[in-house]
Enzyme design. Structure first.
Site, PDB file in Angstrom:
ATOM      1  N   HIS A 180       0.640  -1.405  -0.155  1.00 28.68           N
ATOM      2  CA  HIS A 180       0.088  -0.129  -0.089  1.00 28.68           C
ATOM      3  C   HIS A 180       0.944   1.124  -0.053  1.00 28.68           C
ATOM      4  O   HIS A 180       0.634   2.064  -0.587  1.00 28.68           O
ATOM      5  CB  HIS A 180      -1.067  -0.259   1.256  1.00 28.68           C
ATOM      6  CG  HIS A 180      -1.933  -0.926   1.113  1.00 28.68           C
ATOM      7  ND1 HIS A 180      -2.691  -1.421   2.136  1.00 28.68           N
ATOM      8  CD2 HIS A 180      -2.698  -1.348  -0.208  1.00 28.68           C
ATOM      9  CE1 HIS A 180      -3.923  -2.214   1.583  1.00 28.68           C
ATOM     10  NE2 HIS A 180      -3.783  -2.203   0.512  1.00 28.68           N
ATOM     11  N   ARG A 282     -10.324  -1.286 -12.139  1.00 23.90           N
ATOM     12  CA  ARG A 282     -10.267  -2.871 -11.413  1.00 23.90           C
ATOM     13  C   ARG A 282     -10.921  -2.757 -10.069  1.00 23.90           C
ATOM     14  O   ARG A 282     -10.698  -2.517  -9.146  1.00 23.90           O
ATOM     15  CB  ARG A 282      -8.717  -2.914 -11.119  1.00 23.90           C
ATOM     16  CG  ARG A 282      -7.736  -2.874 -12.191  1.00 23.90           C
ATOM     17  CD  ARG A 282      -6.348  -3.096 -11.757  1.00 23.90           C
ATOM     18  NE  ARG A 282      -5.357  -2.969 -12.832  1.00 23.90           N
ATOM     19  CZ  ARG A 282      -4.813  -1.900 -12.884  1.00 23.90           C
ATOM     20  NH1 ARG A 282      -4.748  -0.713 -12.360  1.00 23.90           N
ATOM     21  NH2 ARG A 282      -3.671  -1.803 -14.183  1.00 23.90           N
ATOM     22  N   ARG A 318     -14.335  -3.222 -14.821  1.00 23.87           N
ATOM     23  CA  ARG A 318     -14.385  -4.326 -14.906  1.00 23.87           C
ATOM     24  C   ARG A 318     -15.142  -5.062 -13.866  1.00 23.87           C
ATOM     25  O   ARG A 318     -14.779  -4.655 -12.673  1.00 23.87           O
ATOM     26  CB  ARG A 318     -12.945  -4.922 -14.967  1.00 23.87           C
ATOM     27  CG  ARG A 318     -12.611  -6.310 -15.196  1.00 23.87           C
ATOM     28  CD  ARG A 318     -11.231  -6.803 -15.365  1.00 23.87           C
ATOM     29  NE  ARG A 318     -10.341  -6.638 -14.330  1.00 23.87           N
ATOM     30  CZ  ARG A 318      -9.024  -6.507 -14.398  1.00 23.87           C
ATOM     31  NH1 ARG A 318      -8.309  -6.772 -15.403  1.00 23.87           N
ATOM     32  NH2 ARG A 318      -8.405  -6.135 -13.105  1.00 23.87           N
ATOM     33  N   GLU A 416      -8.260 -12.194 -23.443  1.00 27.44           N
ATOM     34  CA  GLU A 416      -6.796 -12.512 -22.542  1.00 27.44           C
ATOM     35  C   GLU A 416      -6.722 -13.952 -22.416  1.00 27.44           C
ATOM     36  O   GLU A 416      -5.553 -14.463 -21.610  1.00 27.44           O
ATOM     37  CB  GLU A 416      -7.084 -11.921 -21.069  1.00 27.44           C
ATOM     38  CG  GLU A 416      -8.231 -12.264 -20.385  1.00 27.44           C
ATOM     39  CD  GLU A 416      -8.361 -11.459 -18.938  1.00 27.44           C
ATOM     40  OE1 GLU A 416      -7.418 -10.812 -18.557  1.00 27.44           O
ATOM     41  OE2 GLU A 416      -9.728 -11.600 -18.426  1.00 27.44           O
ATOM     42  N   ASN A 439      -1.118  -8.892 -20.507  1.00 28.52           N
ATOM     43  CA  ASN A 439      -0.263  -9.595 -19.365  1.00 28.52           C
ATOM     44  C   ASN A 439      -0.950 -11.015 -19.230  1.00 28.52           C
ATOM     45  O   ASN A 439      -0.171 -12.060 -19.365  1.00 28.52           O
ATOM     46  CB  ASN A 439      -0.649  -9.086 -17.856  1.00 28.52           C
ATOM     47  CG  ASN A 439      -0.188  -7.545 -18.014  1.00 28.52           C
ATOM     48  OD1 ASN A 439       0.513  -7.219 -18.890  1.00 28.52           O
ATOM     49  ND2 ASN A 439      -0.678  -6.853 -16.984  1.00 28.52           N
ATOM     50  N   ASP A 440      -2.381 -11.386 -19.202  1.00 23.47           N
ATOM     51  CA  ASP A 440      -2.787 -12.465 -19.300  1.00 23.47           C
ATOM     52  C   ASP A 440      -2.761 -13.439 -20.600  1.00 23.47           C
ATOM     53  O   ASP A 440      -2.491 -14.614 -20.737  1.00 23.47           O
ATOM     54  CB  ASP A 440      -4.244 -12.674 -18.659  1.00 23.47           C
ATOM     55  CG  ASP A 440      -4.083 -12.730 -17.075  1.00 23.47           C
ATOM     56  OD1 ASP A 440      -3.420 -13.326 -16.601  1.00 23.47           O
ATOM     57  OD2 ASP A 440      -5.024 -12.404 -16.489  1.00 23.47           O
ATOM     58  N   ARG A 450       2.939 -15.918 -14.882  1.00 21.17           N
ATOM     59  CA  ARG A 450       3.404 -14.664 -14.933  1.00 21.17           C
ATOM     60  C   ARG A 450       3.577 -14.284 -13.614  1.00 21.17           C
ATOM     61  O   ARG A 450       4.324 -13.107 -13.298  1.00 21.17           O
ATOM     62  CB  ARG A 450       2.131 -13.605 -15.190  1.00 21.17           C
ATOM     63  CG  ARG A 450       0.687 -13.569 -14.454  1.00 21.17           C
ATOM     64  CD  ARG A 450      -0.098 -12.815 -15.034  1.00 21.17           C
ATOM     65  NE  ARG A 450      -0.203 -11.406 -14.640  1.00 21.17           N
ATOM     66  CZ  ARG A 450      -1.174 -10.419 -14.755  1.00 21.17           C
ATOM     67  NH1 ARG A 450      -2.144 -10.907 -15.229  1.00 21.17           N
ATOM     68  NH2 ARG A 450      -0.802  -9.360 -14.461  1.00 21.17           N
ATOM     69  N   CYS A 487      -5.575  -2.855 -22.449  1.00 20.73           N
ATOM     70  CA  CYS A 487      -5.221  -2.475 -21.048  1.00 20.73           C
ATOM     71  C   CYS A 487      -4.279  -3.065 -20.278  1.00 20.73           C
ATOM     72  O   CYS A 487      -4.177  -2.631 -19.044  1.00 20.73           O
ATOM     73  CB  CYS A 487      -6.559  -2.536 -20.315  1.00 20.73           C
ATOM     74  SG  CYS A 487      -7.159  -4.196 -20.231  1.00 20.73           S
TER      75      CYS A 487
END
Length: 548
Positions: A180, A282, A318, A416, A439-440, A450, A487
């Protein structure tokens, strides 16, 4: 002068004096009766809650969701309740009880297969350390002038209470890029290095520091000449970022440039930085780092906030992409040998339909307040989209029965998986837009986890197979007259941008910190491609009119 290697959590360059944060040092602490220790604990918790609430109310705070998460952990039974119990039943001091309550939570987190969940221990320990600083009376106050915070570990609470305006950079012994503290630093453009062993022995209050994330290093007490050069570099970088932001906000590109966000408050200043919209909200981050699921009203407020901040520009949200590396511990999902191939994304939504309908009702309600579009993750079949359409109809009927206003947004799908690519023509007949999660898509196309360590050479988003997948999905979308966005991390990669624009993607969505650079880069690429096309057309015209 001494120089040490570190690890980069957030990129940047900073020079300034060190402000040491000695969180929760208990050497001279005198324990009192259990009643007195619990009183100290309650007083410290109340003070931290007060300061966090005050920081959250500031218009300039970009981290309201993280502050909420910090306060939820702070006041939860697993943390505060456990610490109080240990004081009463085990006669521990308040600092000891706080530390042990944190370690009990960490013991559970460390058994999780997800790196993301295990790294939450940094946040829990940082929270405990900050709370103990208040109990002991060692919490640092806001410095007289901006400085570089340095300490063994830091919590979001400590940063908020010190004041983000006072921080030039952050240097810690422990940390991670996903903590965080790292998220806060990234949102504020603060460079952050971690991994300096025995930091408190090497860095003292007032030492001159230079943080250089390009070299993954910190320089301690360099010569005056080096400091002056670093200060000039820092001032030039700040000025250049400001000028770039102003220029980029005025640049028009055919390619839509949007932002990826993880909490609603990140939308507040996006239009000022030149974002054309939100390409990826997200929503799963509303569900993580908390003891239970967010309510419909809580979700509605978050989605409405983001939509209103965008003032009619697209706001793509999403649905909860829980699973794999993003686990909601309260959901108690089954342990899996390979979570990346298991219950994740839309599969979680269809498995826990009451949870999904709550989210859909919140999304439909919020859509009245802006240009919200719903995006579904982890699609492999047309029937999954049809199930989502059915769930949206049920959510709408439930809102009708309650007499609540709503609007049904456009529905898009994430591409993806190779399966989604191969049936892209069929999916394009159901969806109103595609968003390619590179990414995926890279992970599943190249069969490379990944999250796995040591496989970086094999994880190549620019692999010909991945680019061909993107091209196939784009062709299918355009044949059905729907737009395509990117994205994933590839959207902000300078080496990939030209190739993606040549393929014909309509939108690039990147983190807010990359908006300025990406817009300028895309403008240059489009200008270059226009010149090449003009030259090619002129050459073709000349060949046509040349005598045989």
């Amino acid at each position: 002068m001494k120089q040490y290697e570190c690890k980069t959590a957030q990129a940047g360059f900073a020079v300034g004096k060190a402000c040491i944060v000695r969180s929760g040092r208990t050497g001279d602490y005198q324990k009192e009766t259990p009643a007195a220790e619990n009183a100290k604990l309650e007083k410290a918790v109340a003070e931290m809650n007060r300061k966090l609430s005050a920081e959250k109310e500031k218009d300039s705070s970009a981290d309201k969701a993280l502050i909420d998460a910090e306060m939820m952990i702070l006041n939860g039974e697993d943390f505060l309740g456990e610490a109080s119990r240990r004081i009463r039943e085990e006669n521990l001091s308040a600092p000891e009880a706080v530390a042990q309550a944190a370690e009990k939570i960490c013991a559970v987190l460390q058994n999780n297969e997800s790196d993301y969940i295990r790294e939450r221990c940094e946040d829990i320990r940082g929270l405990a350390s900050g709370l103990n600083s208040l109990i002991i009376g060692s919490m640092p106050s806001a410095p007289d002038s901006p400085c570089i915070l340095a300490g063994t570990e830091l919590s979001p609470g400590e940063i908020m209470m010190i004041g983000t305006d006072s921080i030039l950079g952050i240097l810690t012994e422990t940390g991670s890029p996903t903590s965080h503290v790292s998220v806060i630093a990234g949102n504020l453009g603060i460079p952050y290095l971690y991994g300096l062993k025995d930091l408190l022995k090497k860095v003292k209050d007032g030492d001159n520091l230079i943080l250089n994330t390009e070299e993954d290093s910190v320089v301690i007490n360099p010569p005056e000449e080096t400091i002056r050069e670093a200060e000039l570099r820092q001032a030039a970088a700040i000025k250049e970022r400001s000028e770039q932001r102003m220029r980029a906000a005025q640049i028009n590109t055919r390619t839509v440039i949007c932002a990826n966000i993880s909490c609603a408050e990140e939308a507040d200043h996006l239009l000022e930085t030149g974002a054309d919209g939100i390409g990826l909200f997200r929503s799963e981050f509303l569900f993580l780092d908390r003891p239970d699921a967010p309510s419909e009203d809580e979700q509605f407020e978050a989605y409405r906030h983001a939509a209103e901040a965008m003032q009619g520009h697209e706001t793509v949200i999403r649905t909860m992409d829980i699973g794999s590396d993003k686990q909601a511990l309260w959901l108690k999902m089954p342990r899996e040998i390979n979570p990346a191939l298991g219950l994740r994304g839309l599969r979680v939504s269809l498995e826990y339909r009451d949870l999904f309908r709550t989210q859909l009702r919140a999304l439909l309600r919020a859509s009245v307040h802006g240009n919200i579009r719903i995006m579904i993750p982890m699609i492999t079949s047309v029937w999954e989209v049809e199930e989502v359409e059915k769930e949206i109809r049920i959510a709408a009927e439930e809102l009708d029965q309650r007499g609540v206003r709503y609007r049904i947004p456009e529905l898009g799908v994430m591409i993806e998986t190779p399966a989604a690519v191969m049936i892209a023509s069929d999916l394009a007949k159901k969806a109103r837009f595609f968003s390619i999660g590179t990414n995926d898509l890279t992970q599943y196309t190249l069969a490379v986890d990944r999250e796995a360590k040591g496989l970086d050479p094999y994880f190549d988003p620019m692999h010909d197979a991945v680019l061909r997948m993107i091209e196939l999905a784009t062709e299918a979308a355009h044949k059905n007259n729907i737009p395509v966005g990117i994205c994933g991390e590839l959207a902000g990669d300078p080496q990939a941008a030209e190739r993606l624009i040549r393929i014909g993607v309509d939108e690039l969505s990147v983190s807010a910190s990359k908006l300025t650079r990406v817009r300028s880069m895309v403008a240059d690429i489009e200008e270059m491609l226009d010149k090449k096309n003009t030259q090619k057309n002129a050459q073709n015209a000349q060949e046509i009119h040349s005598p045989a």
